[in-house]
Scaffold this active site. Structure first.
Site, PDB file in Angstrom:
ATOM      1  N   LYS A  90       0.895  -1.240  -0.197  1.00  0.00           N
ATOM      2  CA  LYS A  90      -0.069   0.133   0.218  1.00  0.00           C
ATOM      3  C   LYS A  90       0.865   1.360   0.014  1.00  0.00           C
ATOM      4  CE  LYS A  90      -4.530  -1.419   1.268  1.00  0.00           C
ATOM      5  NZ  LYS A  90      -4.318  -3.028   1.909  1.00  0.00           N
ATOM      6  N   GLU A 112      -9.662   6.952   3.755  1.00  0.00           N
ATOM      7  CA  GLU A 112     -10.370   6.221   4.590  1.00  0.00           C
ATOM      8  C   GLU A 112      -9.786   4.985   4.644  1.00  0.00           C
ATOM      9  OE1 GLU A 112     -11.019   6.036   1.356  1.00  0.00           O
ATOM     10  OE2 GLU A 112     -10.504   4.186   1.251  1.00  0.00           O
ATOM     11  N   SER A 378       1.525  -9.912  -0.824  1.00  0.00           N
ATOM     12  CA  SER A 378       1.164  -8.524  -0.938  1.00  0.00           C
ATOM     13  C   SER A 378       1.332  -7.932   0.563  1.00  0.00           C
ATOM     14  CB  SER A 378      -0.464  -8.222  -1.156  1.00  0.00           C
ATOM     15  OG  SER A 378      -1.021  -9.202  -0.286  1.00  0.00           O
TER      16      SER A 378
END
Ligand SMILES: *Cc1c(COP(=O)(O)O)cnc(C)c1O
Length: 394
Positions: A90, A112, A378
């Site tokens: 991310k 968010e 990930s």
């Protein structure tokens, strides 16, 4: 057929677009007009690539998993996004978007978050680059994800609870959108996956595409060819998968596999397998596949992994699904857990629960002995230790 780039209106085939209230037009239009010019500039790329290398720790290794390969009689490589700073892919996107926001003259960042991973990545980028950071989070998620809430606060972000509706991710999105409407000049909204109105899906896919760019270079070095036989990634909104697939979607010989969260099973009523259960609809600003009732009410999804617990899927992936360019598997909670423990035992790597859904495809599909199979790991499993502990006790 172009899978990689949306058309000028943000469509991948019939999916995508920008379905937003009129009051958001100026914000979204500003982005649409400027994002490519800025992120493709040499000056931006120099700063971004330098941070990816020296701050995030890229390139992440492409690791040949010998023990796992032996077990499944195939050649398995793991793309180690778990080794990034903050523990997942991310940060690639959060850093890129905060750098972009600065160049647009913004001083305030909103985001968010559901599980808190995207909130932590965004708060990290804001601490580094000196921008104010506000993270909207469902009240229930704030209770469930205390360690990540603490991280965000320590990083200097303000965490604002969303108290309407089911008090989870989709309510946090609504609060963030409301904030953006009220603060159009000063504020950029960092969306955390390949979802949202155009240009977000393309913007996020481009920032995550570093994953497949590196895979190609690393395979060339290791096996003398850039293309594997298979790439596999888990799909929540779809950002790590979009990054893993990006430079392969136009390469016909590379087969693409996406793993969705089946939850307790696709027929159980507690699932997040969007391509199996979804129909054409509009969610969070774009047209895609959405889990919804016949009259368009969003159905609450379920997955053991918070990062895959999303009732939609990015338009990039909906298009791959519709055109059968990618094969989709639905992986249940139990299957993901099993794969997490298996990887840990065999390779000494504790994966995130999300990533374990991608690993579980090894049990569902037979690969050839010489096939090169690249799986995107990930994220790391630290955040999931409570779930893993519970499993060990049961
Ligand atoms: C958030 C997250 C995901 C799911 O998000 P995508 O946008 O689908 O990639 C997957 N894995 C990890 C480790 C995550 O933190």
């Amino acid at each position: 057929m172009n899978y990689k780039n949306p058309d000028e209106h943000g469509y991948y085939g019939e999916f995508g677009g920008a379905f937003i209230p009129e009051m958001l037009y100026p914000n979204v239009e500003e982005l649409q007009k400027n994002y490519l010019k800025i992120i493709e500039s040499e000056e931006f790329q120099n700063e971004y690539q330098d941070l990816l290398k020296n701050y995030v720790g890229r390139a992440t290794p492409l690791y040949f998993a010998k023990n796992l390969s032996q077990k499944y009689h195939t050649q398995i490589y793991l793309k180690r996004e778990d080794l990034n700073h903050t523990g997942a892919h991310k940060i690639n996107n959060a850093l890129g978007q905060v750098l972009l926001a600065k160049r647009l003259g913004k001083t305030r960042i909103i985001a968010e978050t559901g599980a808190g991973q995207h909130g932590v990545a965004t708060a990290t980028a804001c601490a580094l680059l000196g921008l104010e950071c506000i993270v909207y989070m469902g009240e229930i998620d704030i209770q469930r994800q205390a360690p990540n809430v603490a991280r965000m606060k320590m990083l200097g972000a303000e965490v604002i609870p969303a108290t309407s509706g089911s008090k989870t991710l989709k309510d946090a999105v609504n609060e963030a959108l409301r904030d953006w409407i009220n603060n159009p000049v000063t504020t950029h909204y960092v969306i955390g996956s390949v979802v949202g109105p155009h240009p977000f899906p393309d913007l996020v896919a481009r920032f995550q595409s570093i994953i497949s760019k590196e895979i190609r270079e690393q395979l060339q070095e290791k096996i003398g060819r850039e293309n594997p036989d298979y790439v596999i990634a888990c799909v929540g909104g779809g950002s790590n998968a979009a990054g893993t697939f990006y430079h392969f979607v136009e390469e016909k010989e590379v087969k693409i596999i996406a793993a969705e969260a089946g939850g307790l099973g696709v027929d159980s009523g507690k699932s997040a397998a969007t391509t199996f259960l979804g129909t054409l609809g509009v969610l969070h600003g774009s047209k895609s596949l959405v889990m919804q009732t016949e009259d368009g009410q969003v159905i609450e999804p379920h997955s053991i992994s918070a990062g895959l617990d999303y009732p939609g899927i990015g338009p990039f992936h909906a298009h791959l699904f519709k055109e059968k360019r990618a094969e989709f598997f639905s992986i249940n909670d139990e299957e993901a857990l099993r794969s997490a423990f298996e990887l840990t035992k065999l390779e000494g790597i504790i994966p995130a629960l999300e990533s374990s859904h991608a690993l579980a495809v090894l049990d569902k599909k037979k690969f050839g002995e010489d096939d090169i199979v690249v799986i995107c790991l990930s994220g790391r499993g630290d955040k999931d230790m409570e779930t893993y502990l519970r499993e060990m006790r049961s």
